[in-house]
Design a protein around this motif. Structure first.
Motif, PDB file in Angstrom:
ATOM      1  N   GLY A 259      -2.010  -2.779 -10.188  1.00 18.13           N
ATOM      2  CA  GLY A 259      -1.121  -1.689  -9.795  1.00 18.13           C
ATOM      3  C   GLY A 259      -1.869  -0.556  -9.142  1.00 18.13           C
ATOM      4  O   GLY A 259      -3.009  -0.711  -8.690  1.00 18.13           O
ATOM      5  N   ARG A 260      -1.220   0.580  -9.101  1.00 16.83           N
ATOM      6  CA  ARG A 260      -1.766   1.780  -8.470  1.00 16.83           C
ATOM      7  C   ARG A 260      -1.425   3.006  -9.309  1.00 16.83           C
ATOM      8  O   ARG A 260      -0.467   3.006 -10.071  1.00 16.83           O
ATOM      9  N   TYR A 261      -2.202   4.057  -9.122  1.00 13.63           N
ATOM     10  CA  TYR A 261      -1.873   5.344  -9.708  1.00 13.63           C
ATOM     11  C   TYR A 261      -0.807   5.997  -8.848  1.00 13.63           C
ATOM     12  O   TYR A 261      -0.813   5.859  -7.621  1.00 13.63           O
TER      13      TYR A 261
ATOM     14  N   SER B 235      -2.064   5.365  -5.071  1.00 10.82           N
ATOM     15  CA  SER B 235      -3.487   5.491  -4.798  1.00 10.82           C
ATOM     16  C   SER B 235      -4.282   4.583  -5.720  1.00 10.82           C
ATOM     17  O   SER B 235      -3.896   4.353  -6.863  1.00 10.82           O
ATOM     18  N   ARG B 236      -5.403   4.101  -5.217  1.00 15.02           N
ATOM     19  CA  ARG B 236      -6.342   3.370  -6.069  1.00 15.02           C
ATOM     20  C   ARG B 236      -7.177   4.336  -6.904  1.00 15.02           C
ATOM     21  O   ARG B 236      -7.858   3.938  -7.831  1.00 15.02           O
ATOM     22  N   ASN B 237      -7.136   5.598  -6.564  1.00 14.85           N
ATOM     23  CA  ASN B 237      -7.952   6.622  -7.191  1.00 14.85           C
ATOM     24  C   ASN B 237      -7.076   7.519  -8.066  1.00 14.85           C
ATOM     25  O   ASN B 237      -6.107   8.094  -7.580  1.00 14.85           O
ATOM     26  N   PRO B 238      -7.389   7.701  -9.358  1.00 10.74           N
ATOM     27  CA  PRO B 238      -6.573   8.542 -10.223  1.00 10.74           C
ATOM     28  C   PRO B 238      -6.584  10.022  -9.847  1.00 10.74           C
ATOM     29  O   PRO B 238      -5.742  10.785 -10.308  1.00 10.74           O
TER      30      PRO B 238
ATOM     31  N   THR C  99     -11.063   7.558 -15.206  1.00  7.73           N
ATOM     32  CA  THR C  99      -9.864   6.889 -15.711  1.00  7.73           C
ATOM     33  C   THR C  99      -9.810   5.447 -15.221  1.00  7.73           C
ATOM     34  O   THR C  99     -10.031   5.173 -14.042  1.00  7.73           O
ATOM     35  N   ARG C 100      -9.486   4.535 -16.135  1.00  7.48           N
ATOM     36  CA  ARG C 100      -9.397   3.113 -15.793  1.00  7.48           C
ATOM     37  C   ARG C 100      -8.108   2.471 -16.271  1.00  7.48           C
ATOM     38  O   ARG C 100      -7.909   1.278 -16.113  1.00  7.48           O
ATOM     39  N   GLY C 101      -7.213   3.246 -16.892  1.00  7.95           N
ATOM     40  CA  GLY C 101      -5.956   2.680 -17.377  1.00  7.95           C
ATOM     41  C   GLY C 101      -5.198   3.683 -18.205  1.00  7.95           C
ATOM     42  O   GLY C 101      -5.434   4.879 -18.131  1.00  7.95           O
ATOM     43  N   TRP C 102      -4.267   3.160 -19.018  1.00 15.69           N
ATOM     44  CA  TRP C 102      -3.405   4.048 -19.781  1.00 15.69           C
ATOM     45  C   TRP C 102      -3.111   3.487 -21.162  1.00 15.69           C
ATOM     46  O   TRP C 102      -3.359   2.335 -21.453  1.00 15.69           O
ATOM     47  N   ILE C 103      -2.560   4.369 -21.994  1.00 11.49           N
ATOM     48  CA  ILE C 103      -2.101   4.024 -23.337  1.00 11.49           C
ATOM     49  C   ILE C 103      -0.584   4.141 -23.327  1.00 11.49           C
ATOM     50  O   ILE C 103      -0.038   5.141 -22.852  1.00 11.49           O
ATOM     51  N   ASP C 104       0.102   3.117 -23.863  1.00 13.95           N
ATOM     52  CA  ASP C 104       1.559   3.179 -23.902  1.00 13.95           C
ATOM     53  C   ASP C 104       2.023   3.876 -25.183  1.00 13.95           C
ATOM     54  O   ASP C 104       1.207   4.266 -26.027  1.00 13.95           O
TER      55      ASP C 104
ATOM     56  N   VAL D 172      -6.951  -1.785  -9.750  1.00 15.33           N
ATOM     57  CA  VAL D 172      -6.512  -1.149  -8.500  1.00 15.33           C
ATOM     58  C   VAL D 172      -7.123  -1.813  -7.276  1.00 15.33           C
ATOM     59  O   VAL D 172      -6.833  -1.422  -6.147  1.00 15.33           O
ATOM     60  N   PHE D 173      -7.960  -2.821  -7.484  1.00 15.94           N
ATOM     61  CA  PHE D 173      -8.680  -3.425  -6.363  1.00 15.94           C
ATOM     62  C   PHE D 173      -7.931  -4.584  -5.714  1.00 15.94           C
ATOM     63  O   PHE D 173      -8.154  -4.890  -4.552  1.00 15.94           O
ATOM     64  N   ALA D 174      -7.059  -5.227  -6.444  1.00 12.39           N
ATOM     65  CA  ALA D 174      -6.303  -6.347  -5.886  1.00 12.39           C
ATOM     66  C   ALA D 174      -5.335  -5.839  -4.807  1.00 12.39           C
ATOM     67  O   ALA D 174      -4.739  -4.770  -4.951  1.00 12.39           O
ATOM     68  N   ASP D 175      -5.212  -6.587  -3.725  1.00 12.99           N
ATOM     69  CA  ASP D 175      -4.208  -6.274  -2.715  1.00 12.99           C
ATOM     70  C   ASP D 175      -2.840  -6.636  -3.279  1.00 12.99           C
ATOM     71  O   ASP D 175      -2.698  -7.635  -3.995  1.00 12.99           O
ATOM     72  N   ILE D 176      -1.832  -5.834  -2.960  1.00 11.65           N
ATOM     73  CA  ILE D 176      -0.481  -6.064  -3.463  1.00 11.65           C
ATOM     74  C   ILE D 176       0.453  -6.220  -2.273  1.00 11.65           C
ATOM     75  O   ILE D 176       0.727  -5.241  -1.556  1.00 11.65           O
ATOM     76  N   ALA D 177       0.934  -7.435  -2.051  1.00 12.11           N
ATOM     77  CA  ALA D 177       1.867  -7.692  -0.947  1.00 12.11           C
ATOM     78  C   ALA D 177       3.159  -6.924  -1.187  1.00 12.11           C
ATOM     79  O   ALA D 177       3.692  -6.915  -2.296  1.00 12.11           O
ATOM     80  N   GLY D 178       3.646  -6.253  -0.160  1.00 13.11           N
ATOM     81  CA  GLY D 178       4.906  -5.521  -0.265  1.00 13.11           C
ATOM     82  C   GLY D 178       4.824  -4.213  -1.025  1.00 13.11           C
ATOM     83  O   GLY D 178       5.847  -3.655  -1.411  1.00 13.11           O
TER      84      GLY D 178
END
Length: 148
Positions: free
Chosen positions: A53-55, A63-66, A120-125, A135-141
């Motif tokens: 995903g993305r921030y 963004s890939r950057n938080p 930051t590298r993620g979140w807590i639910d 954040v590095f994977a390309d996301i189609a659409g």
């Protein structure tokens, strides 16, 4: 004989790191990583989620950057190492899940953060589970913006 890594890749700022080619060999990380997976498998209770995903920045841009975009960072002359933040991130967006509003953030050592920053590298639910954000994977659409 192993081939020497070339360090031809770039980081999230588009900067290269020639020192990345100074490894024991091109498989060293894989060898160490496999050993660590074995150790963790014997001692960890369950793997934590990794989500592509993305921030989400305050204005809804993804963004890939938080901390926001990196348009002012340059790695070739003239060098400008000044970073102007567009963030910090207000949420996370993941394909198929939409906008996620974290109960907290986690840094690269999985420590809780009250606000996202460069580590930051993620979140807590809401239930207290950690989610690592890829954040590095390309996301189609991928949309350009979402409602934060």
């Amino acid at each position: 004989m192993a081939k020497n890594p070339t360090a031809s890749g770039t980081d999230r700022f588009g900067c290269g790191h020639s020192d990345d080619s100074e490894a024991v060999n091109d498989r060293a990380a894989d060898i160490v990583g496999q050993a660590l997976v074995g150790i963790l498998s014997r001692h960890a209770t369950s793997p934590e989620a990794v989500v592509v995903g993305r921030y989400v920045l305050p204005d809804g841009r993804l963004s890939r950057n938080p901390e926001g975009t990196t348009d002012t960072i340059k790695c070739t002359p003239p060098t400008d190492t000044t970073f102007v933040s567009d963030g910090p991130a207000a949420a996370v967006w993941a394909p198929g899940r939409g906008v996620i509003h974290p109960a907290g953030w986690i840094d690269l050592l999985s420590r809780r953060q009250s606000a996202p920053d460069r580590d930051t590298r993620g979140w807590i639910d809401a239930s207290g589970r950690r989610h690592w954000l890829d954040v590095f994977a390309d996301i189609a659409g991928q949309p350009r913006t979402v409602k934060p």
